[in-house]
Design a protein around this motif. Structure first.
Motif, PDB file in Angstrom:
ATOM      1  N   ILE A  78       0.851  -1.187   0.000  1.00 38.10           N
ATOM      2  CA  ILE A  78       0.000   0.000   0.000  1.00 38.10           C
ATOM      3  C   ILE A  78       0.891   1.243   0.000  1.00 38.10           C
ATOM      4  N   GLY A  79       0.517   2.226  -0.776  1.00 37.85           N
ATOM      5  CA  GLY A  79       1.305   3.446  -0.879  1.00 37.85           C
ATOM      6  C   GLY A  79       1.071   4.401   0.272  1.00 37.85           C
ATOM      7  N   ASP A  80      -0.133   4.400   0.820  1.00 37.24           N
ATOM      8  CA  ASP A  80      -0.494   5.307   1.900  1.00 37.24           C
ATOM      9  C   ASP A  80      -1.595   4.644   2.722  1.00 37.24           C
ATOM     10  N   GLY A  81      -1.312   4.362   3.975  1.00 38.07           N
ATOM     11  CA  GLY A  81      -2.264   3.683   4.846  1.00 38.07           C
ATOM     12  C   GLY A  81      -3.579   4.420   5.019  1.00 38.07           C
ATOM     13  N   ARG A  82      -3.588   5.721   4.746  1.00 35.33           N
ATOM     14  CA  ARG A  82      -4.847   6.480   4.865  1.00 35.33           C
ATOM     15  C   ARG A  82      -5.871   6.042   3.834  1.00 35.33           C
ATOM     16  N   THR A  83      -5.409   5.359   2.792  1.00 35.32           N
ATOM     17  CA  THR A  83      -6.332   4.826   1.795  1.00 35.32           C
ATOM     18  C   THR A  83      -7.326   3.884   2.463  1.00 35.32           C
ATOM     19  N   TYR A  84      -6.849   3.091   3.419  1.00 35.88           N
ATOM     20  CA  TYR A  84      -7.739   2.165   4.120  1.00 35.88           C
ATOM     21  C   TYR A  84      -8.767   2.909   4.965  1.00 35.88           C
ATOM     22  N   GLN A  85      -8.391   4.044   5.516  1.00 35.84           N
ATOM     23  CA  GLN A  85      -9.362   4.843   6.270  1.00 35.84           C
ATOM     24  C   GLN A  85     -10.494   5.287   5.356  1.00 35.84           C
ATOM     25  N   LEU A  86     -10.148   5.735   4.162  1.00 32.79           N
ATOM     26  CA  LEU A  86     -11.154   6.150   3.188  1.00 32.79           C
ATOM     27  C   LEU A  86     -12.040   4.967   2.800  1.00 32.79           C
ATOM     28  N   CYS A  87     -11.414   3.835   2.469  1.00 37.74           N
ATOM     29  CA  CYS A  87     -12.176   2.650   2.064  1.00 37.74           C
ATOM     30  C   CYS A  87     -13.079   2.159   3.197  1.00 37.74           C
ATOM     31  N   ASP A  88     -12.564   2.153   4.420  1.00 38.17           N
ATOM     32  CA  ASP A  88     -13.376   1.715   5.559  1.00 38.17           C
ATOM     33  C   ASP A  88     -14.558   2.645   5.790  1.00 38.17           C
ATOM     34  N   LEU A  89     -14.351   3.935   5.611  1.00 41.31           N
ATOM     35  CA  LEU A  89     -15.437   4.898   5.758  1.00 41.31           C
ATOM     36  C   LEU A  89     -16.528   4.642   4.719  1.00 41.31           C
ATOM     37  N   VAL A  90     -16.133   4.488   3.475  1.00 39.79           N
ATOM     38  CA  VAL A  90     -17.097   4.258   2.396  1.00 39.79           C
ATOM     39  C   VAL A  90     -17.782   2.900   2.575  1.00 39.79           C
ATOM     40  N   CYS A  91     -17.001   1.860   2.871  1.00 39.57           N
ATOM     41  CA  CYS A  91     -17.580   0.524   3.044  1.00 39.57           C
ATOM     42  C   CYS A  91     -18.551   0.493   4.226  1.00 39.57           C
ATOM     43  N   GLY A  92     -18.221   1.187   5.297  1.00 39.86           N
ATOM     44  CA  GLY A  92     -19.131   1.259   6.443  1.00 39.86           C
ATOM     45  C   GLY A  92     -20.432   1.952   6.070  1.00 39.86           C
ATOM     46  N   HIS A  93     -20.321   3.008   5.286  1.00 40.69           N
ATOM     47  CA  HIS A  93     -21.516   3.731   4.833  1.00 40.69           C
ATOM     48  C   HIS A  93     -22.391   2.830   3.959  1.00 40.69           C
ATOM     49  N   ILE A  94     -21.776   2.106   3.046  1.00 40.81           N
ATOM     50  CA  ILE A  94     -22.522   1.199   2.160  1.00 40.81           C
ATOM     51  C   ILE A  94     -23.171   0.087   2.985  1.00 40.81           C
ATOM     52  N   ALA A  95     -22.451  -0.471   3.945  1.00 36.12           N
ATOM     53  CA  ALA A  95     -23.012  -1.520   4.808  1.00 36.12           C
ATOM     54  C   ALA A  95     -24.226  -1.004   5.560  1.00 36.12           C
ATOM     55  N   ASP A  96     -24.144   0.222   6.068  1.00 39.43           N
ATOM     56  CA  ASP A  96     -25.286   0.820   6.770  1.00 39.43           C
ATOM     57  C   ASP A  96     -26.480   0.975   5.835  1.00 39.43           C
TER      58      ASP A  96
END
Length: 111
Positions: A78-96
């Protein structure tokens, strides 16, 4: 985004375009536990080596992954670990949203 000029906004759009492909998201998710080579990623996502390499090139161009040589193999991480923060935020929103749809179809909260 107010401080970004048109060129910077183009880069932002390129970044999101790189994320807008399910296989690329699978590849990024596979790299959560650490660097992997193309063969490992190919086995993980169940795609051809050529296809995985093509998608890794797009991710690398966007700065989402970094390619490092180790002996005769190339490893991606991974180039930047903050990418996972973004993905987790979006995935959490979609799951909700999906949960709300299921609850709406069943008339309430699930037991």
């Amino acid at each position: 985004m107010n401080a970004l000029d048109d060129q910077a906004l183009d880069q932002v759009a390129d970044y999101f375009r790189a994320l807008a492909e399910p296989l690329r998201l699978k590849l990024l998710n596979g790299l959560r536990d650490g660097p992997m080579n193309v063969s490992e990623l190919t086995a993980l996502v169940g795609s051809s080596q050529a296809n995985v390499s093509k998608h890794l090139a797009v991710l690398a161009k966007a700065g989402l992954v970094v390619r490092r040589s180790r002996g005769t193999s190339a490893y991606y991480e991974i180039g930047d670990g903050r990418t996972y923060q973004l993905c987790d935020l979006v995935c959490g929103h979609i799951a909700d949203r999906l949960l709300a749809q299921v609850q709406g179809m069943t008339g309430g909260a699930r037991p």
